[in-house]
Design an enzyme around this catalytic site. Structure first.
Site, PDB file in Angstrom:
ATOM      1  CB  CYS A  15      -0.859   0.236   1.242  1.00  0.00           C
ATOM      2  SG  CYS A  15      -1.718  -1.380   1.308  1.00  0.00           S
ATOM      3  N   GLY A  43      -0.896   0.847  -5.061  1.00  0.00           N
ATOM      4  CA  GLY A  43      -1.964   0.041  -4.657  1.00  0.00           C
ATOM      5  C   GLY A  43      -2.975   0.806  -5.724  1.00  0.00           C
ATOM      6  CG  ASN A 121       3.037   0.017   3.135  1.00  0.00           C
ATOM      7  OD1 ASN A 121       4.188   0.611   2.648  1.00  0.00           O
ATOM      8  ND2 ASN A 121       2.654  -1.078   2.361  1.00  0.00           N
ATOM      9  N   GLY A 122       1.717  -2.320   5.196  1.00  0.00           N
ATOM     10  CA  GLY A 122       2.791  -3.293   5.821  1.00  0.00           C
ATOM     11  C   GLY A 122       1.921  -4.450   6.377  1.00  0.00           C
ATOM     12  CE1 TYR A 264       6.311  -4.461 -10.446  1.00  0.00           C
ATOM     13  CE2 TYR A 264       5.583  -4.512  -8.661  1.00  0.00           C
ATOM     14  CZ  TYR A 264       5.266  -4.640 -10.024  1.00  0.00           C
ATOM     15  OH  TYR A 264       4.081  -4.361 -10.261  1.00  0.00           O
TER      16      TYR A 264
HETATM   17  P1  AMP Z   1       4.295 -13.180 -13.425  1.00  0.00           P
HETATM   18  O1  AMP Z   1       3.650 -12.750 -14.695  1.00  0.00           O
HETATM   19  O2  AMP Z   1       3.599 -13.724 -12.464  1.00  0.00           O
HETATM   20  O3  AMP Z   1       5.838 -13.858 -13.748  1.00  0.00           O
HETATM   21  O4  AMP Z   1       4.797 -11.718 -12.881  1.00  0.00           O
HETATM   22  C1  AMP Z   1       6.072 -11.130 -13.123  1.00  0.00           C
HETATM   23  C2  AMP Z   1       5.578  -9.518 -13.344  1.00  0.00           C
HETATM   24  O5  AMP Z   1       4.890  -9.030 -12.319  1.00  0.00           O
HETATM   25  C3  AMP Z   1       6.863  -8.812 -13.520  1.00  0.00           C
HETATM   26  O6  AMP Z   1       6.624  -8.201 -14.706  1.00  0.00           O
HETATM   27  C4  AMP Z   1       6.978  -8.151 -12.278  1.00  0.00           C
HETATM   28  O7  AMP Z   1       7.162  -6.698 -12.482  1.00  0.00           O
HETATM   29  C5  AMP Z   1       5.620  -7.943 -11.738  1.00  0.00           C
HETATM   30  N1  AMP Z   1       5.494  -8.276 -10.170  1.00  0.00           N
HETATM   31  C6  AMP Z   1       6.528  -9.124  -9.433  1.00  0.00           C
HETATM   32  N2  AMP Z   1       6.126  -8.922  -8.287  1.00  0.00           N
HETATM   33  C7  AMP Z   1       5.139  -8.315  -8.078  1.00  0.00           C
HETATM   34  C8  AMP Z   1       4.018  -7.799  -6.948  1.00  0.00           C
HETATM   35  N3  AMP Z   1       4.480  -8.192  -5.766  1.00  0.00           N
HETATM   36  N4  AMP Z   1       3.157  -7.482  -7.244  1.00  0.00           N
HETATM   37  C9  AMP Z   1       2.690  -7.013  -8.624  1.00  0.00           C
HETATM   38  N5  AMP Z   1       3.352  -7.050  -9.593  1.00  0.00           N
HETATM   39  C10 AMP Z   1       4.696  -7.931  -9.298  1.00  0.00           C
END
Ligand code: AMP
Length: 475
Positions: A15, A43, A121-122, A264
């Site tokens: 968040c 979020g 957040n957390g 990220y």
């Molecule tokens: P996936 O398609 O499930 O392998 O998700 C990978 C993609 O999701 C990558 O492009 C990341 O930038 C993004 N990503 C990684 N971790 C998260 C997260 N916790 N929440 C949202 N997006 C994520």
């Protein structure tokens, strides 16, 4: 168990929190709106604003929250109704099962000492035990989020404490986990960061307005200046004179800042704990170029999360950097979509490949992480259909192997592709010509000496994680 499960699935969220105190007495709802918009990447599921007037009757709070993006929930007329010179806001990202408006924040409690509004957040790791204890003592909860446990603990302690800071200090002694908190009391704005420093929080100023935010981008986008980060375990109070008071939660632990913020989550223009998110991603790309070199014609990044590391890879390898995609920014994040089928189709809706750029070329494709593998698999297929000769995938973080208990939205172990497949298996499943992850020993270089939590890669959690949390995630 039912309750634990509900609580647990309702908790895993990333968040953004934001707070403002205008000492000149001007309304702050519009500033909060823009601050939350700058934190929207943290979020997109729900958001809310609570404001109060520091010269008005103690405890009068106007608040509004709803499901959706900031600009969808708040129209101008709604902001006009929210009158007050102090306020907090929140943007929420949660996994499925808990997208109700009750679970949106800020939480506003009205009790005998006035009111308390809180944005969190957390994720707490002992919320279940605390909630059960509080329910046995007669507390009635309105939400399934752990933030309510924190709010109740503070309100309860406040009744016997001299100041709200004292109450916060006593209350947070009972909670275990990750938190970046902003609390609004009738006359004060208070920021609290967990003793590990897992979640980011910083303070800034624009003229006579003080700001607290999860990320510095929300301060600078309002034309403000960042004063500093809130330190791990610090309670920072802004009062009506504009003085910044600081005190600490007595809790001796090693700092463990979440490395995923740099990999990220955080926005590129933010600085967290004095480290530029942009520079840390450039470094990640450069180290990837050294650890996993390849002969290729062009380096491209998956928009937006892989672009900066791709630039770092290109600079360090000497292979030209290019743009290979058009991104439709009007579609939400693909990761959010609840079912696998929805996720697969929405990658295509969101991204298209520029065939004239990739045709006949050997491409290095950089992204920040592979979670389930859906995004990268679809992108590689699209690139090959567009005529790419080879696609070499480089990931600017190590294999994602373990769940996070501190608020990062990560699916259960079974869905984490790297926890059940070898690198060679993943390479073949996603259809890449080669695959290279950042070696875990290189991760620290992204952020210099900053102590980090990298438990999602090495399972070394900075604190004990209760068994039921683990069971829930494995189910
Ligand atoms: P996936 O398609 O499930 O392998 O998700 C990978 C993609 O999701 C990558 O492009 C990341 O930038 C993004 N990503 C990684 N971790 C998260 C997260 N916790 N929440 C949202 N997006 C994520």
């Amino acid at each position: 168990m039912e309750n634990a499960k509900m609580l647990s699935t309702g908790l895993r969220e990333e968040c953004g929190v934001f707070g403002v105190y205008d000492l000149d007495g001007n309304d702050v709802s519009t500033s909060i709106y823009y601050g939350l918009s700058a934190l929207q990447h943290r979020g997109q599921e729900a958001c809310g604003i609570a404001v109060s007037d520091t010269s008005g009757p103690k405890g009068r709070v106007a608040s509004y929250k709803g499901l959706g993006l900031v600009h969808e929930v708040f129209r101008e007329s709604k902001l006009d109704e929210l009158k007050g010179n102090i306020g907090v806001g929140h943007v929420r990202y949660a996994t499925s099962g808990s997208s109700t408006v009750e679970n949106a924040q800020p939480l506003v409690l009205r009790y005998m000492k006035g009111s308390l509004s809180l944005a969190h957040n957390g994720n707490l790791v002992n919320a279940y035990e605390l909630r059960e204890q509080m329910e046995q003592e007669g507390s009635i909860f309105h939400t399934s989020i752990d933030s309510e446990v924190i709010a109740y603990a503070i309100a309860k302690e406040r009744i016997h404490s001299k100041t709200v800071e004292d109450a916060i200090r006593k209350a947070v002694k009972r909670i275990q986990g990750a938190y970046g908190l902003i609390v609004m009391s009738p006359r004060k704005l208070i920021g609290v960061r967990d003793p590990y420093g897992l979640k980011p929080l910083c303070i800034g100023k624009a003229d006579h307005t003080y700001i607290m935010a999860s990320e510095s981008c929300a301060i600078t986008s309002l034309g403000g200046e960042v004063i500093r980060d809130v330190e791990p375990g610090e309670i920072v109070t802004i009062d009506k004179e504009g003085s910044i008071h600081s005190s600490f939660i007595r809790h001796e632990v090693n700092h463990a800042h979440c490395i995923f913020e740099y990999i990220y989550f955080a926005r590129l223009d933010s600085h967290i704990d004095n480290i530029s998110v942009y520079e840390s991603r450039i470094k990640a790309g450069a180290s990837l170029a050294k650890s996993h070199p390849v002969e290729a014609d062009l380096v491209v990044g998956v928009p937006d999360s892989g672009l900066t590391a791709a630039k770092g890879y290109s600079e360090a390898s000497g292979i030209p950097f290019g743009f290979a995609f058009h991104k439709n920014s009007y579609v939400g994040r693909t990761f959010i979509k609840p079912t696998q089928k929805d996720r697969e189709s929405s990658v295509k809706i969101k991204l298209s490949v520029l065939d004239s750029v990739v045709r006949g070329k050997r491409i290095v494709l950089v992204d920040d992480s592979i979670v389930r593998g859906t995004t990268i698999e679809n992108i590689i297929r699209m690139m090959k259909q567009a005529g790419a000769l080879e696609v070499h995938v480089r990931i600017s973080s190590p294999p994602f192997l373990y769940p996070c208990y501190f608020g990062t939205d990560v699916p259960s172990n079974q869905q984490l592709i790297a926890s059940s497949h070898s690198e060679e298996q993943i390479r073949s499943m996603i259809g890449a010509d080669s695959l290279g992850y950042m070696p875990i020993e290189e991760l620290q270089n992204m952020v210099g000496n900053l102590p980090i939590c990298k438990a999602c890669f090495d399972q070394k959690y900075p604190m004990l994680v209760p068994d039921h949390e683990i069971r829930n995630l494995l189910e």
